[in-house]
Design a protein around this motif. Structure first.
Motif, mmCIF file in Angstrom:
data_model
loop_
_atom_site.group_PDB
_atom_site.id
_atom_site.type_symbol
_atom_site.label_atom_id
_atom_site.label_comp_id
_atom_site.label_asym_id
_atom_site.label_seq_id
_atom_site.Cartn_x
_atom_site.Cartn_y
_atom_site.Cartn_z
ATOM 1 N N UNK A 30 8.254 102.807 50.855
ATOM 2 C CA UNK A 30 8.497 103.062 49.435
ATOM 3 C C UNK A 30 9.947 103.442 49.169
ATOM 4 N N UNK A 31 10.531 104.198 50.097
ATOM 5 C CA UNK A 31 11.924 104.616 49.922
ATOM 6 C C UNK A 31 12.871 103.429 50.066
ATOM 7 N N UNK B 85 12.066 100.368 49.438
ATOM 8 C CA UNK B 85 11.835 99.589 48.219
ATOM 9 C C UNK B 85 12.669 100.172 47.069
ATOM 10 N N UNK B 86 12.616 101.491 46.965
ATOM 11 C CA UNK B 86 13.333 102.165 45.872
ATOM 12 C C UNK B 86 14.846 101.943 45.981
ATOM 13 N N UNK C 46 8.855 112.164 41.644
ATOM 14 C CA UNK C 46 8.075 111.127 42.330
ATOM 15 C C UNK C 46 8.098 111.234 43.855
ATOM 16 N N UNK C 47 9.179 111.739 44.403
ATOM 17 C CA UNK C 47 9.287 111.719 45.868
ATOM 18 C C UNK C 47 8.811 113.014 46.526
ATOM 19 N N UNK D 138 18.302 96.903 40.135
ATOM 20 C CA UNK D 138 18.066 97.339 38.752
ATOM 21 C C UNK D 138 19.361 97.660 38.035
ATOM 22 N N UNK E 16 15.499 98.281 45.007
ATOM 23 C CA UNK E 16 15.233 97.985 43.595
ATOM 24 C C UNK E 16 16.196 98.717 42.659
ATOM 25 N N UNK E 17 16.593 99.911 43.057
ATOM 26 C CA UNK E 17 17.535 100.643 42.201
ATOM 27 C C UNK E 17 18.878 99.932 42.152
ATOM 28 N N UNK F 81 13.604 111.593 41.127
ATOM 29 C CA UNK F 81 13.370 111.695 42.575
ATOM 30 C C UNK F 81 12.511 112.918 42.899
ATOM 31 N N UNK G 33 9.805 105.666 55.212
ATOM 32 C CA UNK G 33 8.717 105.240 54.339
ATOM 33 C C UNK G 33 9.108 103.957 53.592
#
Lengths: 253, 552
Positions: free
Chosen positions: B4-5, B7-8, B98-99, B15, B11-12, B95, B2
């Motif tokens: 989104x994963x 991206x996460x 949201x996941x 971050x 970004x983490x 996690x 996915x």
């Protein structure tokens, strides 16, 4: 089940943790455009119910259908139309507010989501915090971010577990307005809360549960008419106390 | 996977770097950066010197042989132990929130979990390699081996976790609790019967027995799973290192493929594990360090109240009461000291003759390791400000002077450390290895050293707030922070002790008398440092900003 009208169908749903039954043979439907208030004392199984509907936990028995998709057998299709705002606004600490929305957009495969995200940030008055990291936010702010992320993909089923905790009066009013708007657009909403006075005007129907069992279900008028001892102008709070006290007596007998 | 994963994941990572950059802003941030740079230089510098000196860097041939023979088996055993002792798959609360309700498949989630933890293992591997790479034939082999080895352990643990989160969830509680121990005992019994360990009395016989087990064809074949990792460590050149690294990555890929192919329904088990782990961390953060994660004991006796002493007495009483309710870290430290004392008690060669005047130095010799050990272990004895990380606002609201609060918060831990050290060395005194009188004379010196040691822990905690356990397991910055604090503390303590030693050296040179007198001459300097640090702690406590969340 007609997914055009029934958004959520919970059928004979039971959840057992180790040897403790948290939810016991619960059945109810939520129509599209309906806001259902899920109320009950602490430990009555509200959070477990919402967690199972959202697919975080599987039911021990029974089934949960979201728009006709079984949340256990066909989880991805079921979850595509779902959003949940958890009781504790857990965010990813090293992501900014905007990145949380961006992440949501990525997960749900949204296109051209930026304008809607901007609108949500404005609606919940956190535009100025868009570059703040999650761990720089207060609890209320975190809650707002979680709500914005949940609203972003315009879910057909929206679950909110104690969403009012930590929100200021402005935010509560904005949340109500947003929920009513979503419901008018056909979203099925389930709100769990202890603040009965706050949600009585928001919800169109209520489900009162205790010890994992449904005690009463229906509109305020319907429940009121089922409980003989209550006056005609009894509030949701009166109904709740009466229903749960009767539940206690039934359990004792 | 996915998007989104992905991206996460990206970004983490970014971050975390962004958070670190933000933390280095401003005068306090610059000071922190200098501290980090200093500690990093202190840690990495000596290792680079070793690499640059061919004689020091040369790996012992016998060590290489030992590693070659036993390395794969030891690594395999460690992987099995990690696997069977795995608590389950862990997802952070964010996690789960949201996941889990998102339209993401179980396989994608598992892959995300693996990659997320792998990222941490790579960082940890690089960090660990600073200290371990010198044992490799070449530094690059050492670095690669450390990283690959830690990833292998992580995947073994996750494979075990996956099992316990699904199949294990259906097992009865006693089976879950004692299953791993039962398996290990059964294996030990089988090995013992196979080799006849029971009848062996000599170490060489035991070694020969173990070698015969190692040479068993089945075990030799199974050990091929882990051999590539050991070969990376001992690679004589880059090409060989790359070859064996590729083989190791192949092993890792197979482990990942097995997990993916299983596609077990682990979500509920993972939620339960994560909730349990979070509860454990919360308890540890708010109540006594990593060793007291099982909660307070049932002991409910009350200690007599202490004199007020500007509020210090009341605070110290509260901390001492908590000491009685959380005996686990103390017992653990006591156990580790006992392990250390056992071989010392057998060292007849250092036993002094009563008349030769050697009692002081022998006692000092016994006492020093105890002091070093307790100083290093204070991260597990946190009956001070660190324990009150979530109660600092309450402490600030009390009508007490900061100096009084600082004293009150330091008393319990200082007393605890001193008592532990005295008990340990008294045991040696009973055996005739240490001198009781010397011990009594040295008690005030010990108290002051411990006060300074605990004081430094608290000072750095208040200046660079950190939790004593991470918010989520496997946070690399948490380990880095702990190492930084430990480095700074060691440096400050060494400076303090070096200054305190000056009068002792002078006394020893002038009087040439008993060592006890020289030792006692350090007390004014140590007391001055203790006062200075307590005052600084009071000031830091006063200016502590409780509105900011405490980073991990």
């Amino acid at each position: 089940m007609d997914p055009d009208t029934v958004a959520v169908r919970v059928d004979n749903f039971t959840k057992v943790y180790d040897q403790r039954t948290a939810v016991d043979r619960l059945s109810f439907d939520v129509q599209r455009g309906e806001i259902l208030g899920l109320v009950g004392p602490n430990g009555s199984g509200k959070t477990t119910t919402l967690r199972c509907i959202s697919g975080i936990l599987p039911p021990t028995s029974g089934s949960v259908l979201l728009l006709g998709h079984d949340v256990v057998k066909d989880p991805i299709a079921a979850k595509r139309n779902l959003a949940i705002v958890a009781d504790d606004p857990n965010l990813f600490e090293s992501l900014t507010v905007w990145e949380h929305l961006e992440f949501s957009a990525q997960v749900f495969g949204l296109q051209d989501w930026q304008a809607r995200a901007e609108g949500l940030l404005e609606e919940f008055e956190i535009t100025d915090r868009r570059q703040s990291l999650a761990d720089e936010l207060s609890r209320g702010m975190r809650q707002k971010v979680a709500i914005c992320a949940a609203f972003l993909h315009e879910p057909a089923v929206l679950l909110l577990d104690e969403p009012l905790t930590g929100l200021d009066p402005h935010a509560i009013r904005n949340l109500y307005a947003a929920l009513e708007r979503q419901a008018k657009e056909g979203t099925a909403v389930i709100v769990s809360s202890h603040l009965l006075g706050q949600i009585s005007s928001l919800c169109s129907r209520f489900l009162i549960i205790k010890n994992g069992r449904a005690l009463q279900a229906g509109t305020i008028d319907e429940i009121r008419s089922q409980l003989d001892a209550l006056p005609d102008d009894a509030s949701l709070e009166d109904i709740f106390f009466h229903a749960t006290d009767v539940g206690d007596e039934t359990d004792a007998s | 996977m996915n998007p989104g994963l992905l991206y996460l994941l990206t970004k983490q990572t970014l971050g975390t770097l962004r958070k670190a950059r933000r933390r280095f802003k401003g005068p306090k941030g610059i000071a922190l950066f200098i501290g980090v740079a200093l500690a990093a230089t202190l840690m990495i510098g000596p290792q680079i010197l070793v690499f640059m000196n061919p004689q020091l860097a040369a790996t012992d041939v016998s060590f290489q042989g030992l590693l070659d023979e036993w390395g794969p088996h030891a690594l395999l055993l460690m992987a099995i132990m990690t696997s069977v002792s795995s608590g389950g798959l862990y997802f952070s609360p964010a996690e789960v929130t949201h996941l889990f309700p998102a339209p993401i498949s179980r396989r994608d989630l598992l892959l995300y979990n693996i990659l997320c933890r792998m990222k941490v293992q790579i960082l940890s591997g690089l960090l660990v390699s600073i200290f371990l790479a010198r044992w490799a034939t070449h530094w690059y082999g050492g670095v690669a081996a450390c990283v690959l080895f830690l990833i292998f352990m992580q995947l073994s643990s996750q494979l075990g976790g996956l099992f316990f989160a699904t199949v294990g969830d259906r097992l009865a509680r006693p089976v879950k609790r004692f299953g791993a121990i039962a398996i290990l005992c059964a294996v030990a019994l089988l090995v013992s019967r196979h080799t006849g360990f029971g009848a062996m009395t000599e170490f060489s016989q035991i070694l020969a027995g173990l070698e015969s087990v190692r040479e068993t064809p089945g075990i030799q074949q199974v050990a091929w799973i882990t051999r590539p990792f050991i070969e990376v460590l001992g690679s004589p050149d880059v090409s060989r290192m790359l070859l064996w690294s590729a083989a190791s990555i192949g092993v890792l890929a197979i482990l990942v493929a097995i997990m993916m192919a299983l596609d077990l329904a682990y979500l509920e088990g993972a939620v339960a594990t994560s909730r349990k782990f979070q509860k454990m961390l919360e308890r540890a953060r708010g109540g006594g360090g990593a060793m007291s994660v099982s909660g307070p004991s049932k002991a409910r006796f009350s200690l007599p109240h202490l004199p007020f002493l500007g509020g210090a007495g009341a605070l110290a009483w509260r901390q001492l009461t908590e000491v009685t309710r959380h005996p686990k870290p103390i017992l653990m430290l006591g156990f580790m000291m006992a392990l250390f004392l056992l071989p010392m008690s057998m060292m007849s060669s250092i036993r002094p003759e009563p008349a030769d005047g050697f009692g002081f130095w022998a006692t000092l010799l016994m006492l020093l390791p105890m002091v070093v050990m307790t100083t290093l272990m204070t991260m597990h004895l946190t009956f001070d400000f660190r324990r009150d990380v979530d109660r600092l606002a309450f402490l600030k609201s009390l009508p007490l002077r900061p100096f009084g609060v600082a004293c009150g918060q330091l008393i319990a831990n200082t007393m605890l450390l001193t008592v532990l050290q005295l008990v340990a060395v008294s045991f040696l005194a009973v055996l005739g290895i240490a001198d009781v009188l010397t011990l009594l004379v040295l008690t005030p010196v010990l108290l002051l050293i411990n006060w300074v040691s605990v004081g430094l822990d608290n000072l750095f905690f208040l200046l660079m707030p950190h939790r004593i356990v991470p918010k989520d397991p496997g946070q690399a910055q948490f380990m880095g922070r702990l190492m930084l604090v430990m480095g700074l503390k060691s440096l400050s303590l060494m400076v303090t002790l070096a200054v305190a030693a000056i009068p002792a050296i002078v006394v020893q040179m002038v009087v040439e008398g008993p060592g006890e007198l020289a030792a006692l001459s350090t007390t004014p300097v140590l007391a001055a440092f203790a006062l200075l640090f307590t005052w600084l702690i009071g000031r830091s406590f006063q200016s502590f900003d409780v509105s900011k969340d405490i980073p991990t």
